[in-house]
Design an enzyme around this catalytic site. Structure first.
Site, PDB file in Angstrom:
ATOM      1  N   ASP A 193     -10.110  -3.503  -4.770  1.00  0.00           N
ATOM      2  CA  ASP A 193      -9.111  -4.366  -4.139  1.00  0.00           C
ATOM      3  C   ASP A 193      -9.315  -5.788  -4.652  1.00  0.00           C
ATOM      4  OD1 ASP A 193      -7.150  -5.420  -2.593  1.00  0.00           O
ATOM      5  OD2 ASP A 193      -8.063  -4.928  -0.664  1.00  0.00           O
ATOM      6  N   ALA A 194      -8.579  -6.144  -5.699  1.00  0.00           N
ATOM      7  CA  ALA A 194      -8.732  -7.446  -6.348  1.00  0.00           C
ATOM      8  C   ALA A 194      -7.443  -8.256  -6.336  1.00  0.00           C
ATOM      9  CB  ALA A 194      -9.214  -7.272  -7.782  1.00  0.00           C
ATOM     10  N   LYS A 195      -6.307  -7.589  -6.196  1.00  0.00           N
ATOM     11  CA  LYS A 195      -4.986  -8.247  -6.148  1.00  0.00           C
ATOM     12  C   LYS A 195      -4.790  -9.229  -7.300  1.00  0.00           C
ATOM     13  CE  LYS A 195      -4.544  -7.671  -1.141  1.00  0.00           C
ATOM     14  NZ  LYS A 195      -5.897  -7.138  -0.850  1.00  0.00           N
ATOM     15  N   ARG A 196      -5.148  -8.783  -8.494  1.00  0.00           N
ATOM     16  CA  ARG A 196      -4.979  -9.618  -9.672  1.00  0.00           C
ATOM     17  C   ARG A 196      -3.495  -9.760  -9.999  1.00  0.00           C
ATOM     18  NH1 ARG A 196      -9.736 -11.871  -9.135  1.00  0.00           N
ATOM     19  NH2 ARG A 196     -11.504 -10.737 -10.025  1.00  0.00           N
TER      20      ARG A 196
ATOM     21  N   THR B   5      -5.886  -3.048  -7.335  1.00  0.00           N
ATOM     22  CA  THR B   5      -4.669  -3.586  -6.721  1.00  0.00           C
ATOM     23  C   THR B   5      -4.186  -4.799  -7.515  1.00  0.00           C
ATOM     24  OG1 THR B   5      -5.957  -4.934  -5.166  1.00  0.00           O
ATOM     25  CG2 THR B   5      -5.236  -2.754  -4.412  1.00  0.00           C
TER      26      THR B   5
END
Length: 239
Positions: A93-96, A120
């Site tokens: 879960d990094a939401k790059r 993510t």
């Protein structure tokens, strides 16, 4: 295997739709772990081993590790999952969300350094932010469509003047169609808006859905599951 196939295979074999989050907050650890030589690793390994039989995926949140300068612990934990609990996908879960050479480096970080199975991503700079992550065979990207936080309404639920579609509907359509070249994509769809979650499922009938928002954020697990299941009765990972 595609993301759908891998997630469904694990869900079927373990009879579960549960995604276990790994968000280590040392201030909340038991004292005997907090004061030990490897508090983050010890705590997370205990959670992993206690929940593996019930998990269709694990989802470590990178910020919790980076804030503690514990990136090496995160690397070791993902390796621990792959070694000791094979067949359970790890979603980083990094939401790059960036373009060009920067996106390529983020992809290398997720898949070469951490060896996650999926990551993510924020799609709001367009397909350029997604495409570099799709160059890794057997790896997947999970795109933010409609998140579980109240401020999702600021952008994700806004309607375009032309056509009247919401932003999250456009993201879901693109992920289902032109962006999904070889079954590499999934979507984040929050449990706090079950009717919108059902709309995402209708627009993306074959994509896996990562569903946050159960528990502290107030999402109803029964409503989320009913809205999110695919035609085969799987296709979701409820965090």
């Amino acid at each position: 295997m595609t993301f759908t196939e891998s997630l469904s295979a694990r869900s079927r074999s373990a009879e579960t739709l549960l995604c276990v989050g790994l968000d280590p907050d040392i201030s909340r650890f038991p004292e005997h772990i907090k004061n030990g030589p490897d508090p983050v690793g010890t705590f997370c390994r205990a959670v992993i081993d206690a929940t593996a039989q019930y998990a269709c995926a694990f989802k470590p949140q990178i910020a919790y590790f980076a804030a503690l300068r514990a990136e090496s612990v995160l690397e070791a934990l993902i390796d621990y999952i792959h070694t000791n609990h094979p067949g359970i996908p790890v979603i980083l879960d990094a939401k790059r969300g960036d373009i060009g050479s920067t996106a390529k480096q983020y992809a290398r970080e997720a898949f070469e350094r951490y060896k996650a199975d999926a990551v993510t991503l924020s799609p709001y700079m367009g397909y350029d932010t997604v495409e570099p992550f799709l160059q890794f065979d057997g790896k997947w990207a999970v795109i933010l469509a409609l998140t579980s936080n109240p401020s999702a309404a600021d952008f994700e639920m806004q309607r375009l003047e032309e056509g009247g579609r919401t932003v999250f509907e456009i993201v879901a359509e693109k992920a289902q169609k032109e962006w999904n070249k070889n079954g590499e994509l999934g979507l984040v769809a929050g449990a706090t808006q079950p009717s919108e979650l059902a709309r995402i499922r209708s627009l993306a009938p074959t994509l896996p859905l990562l569903i946050p928002g159960i528990g502290a954020q107030g999402g109803d697990v029964n409503a989320a599951v009913a809205a999110g299941l695919d035609a085969a009765g799987f296709g979701i990972a409820v965090n």
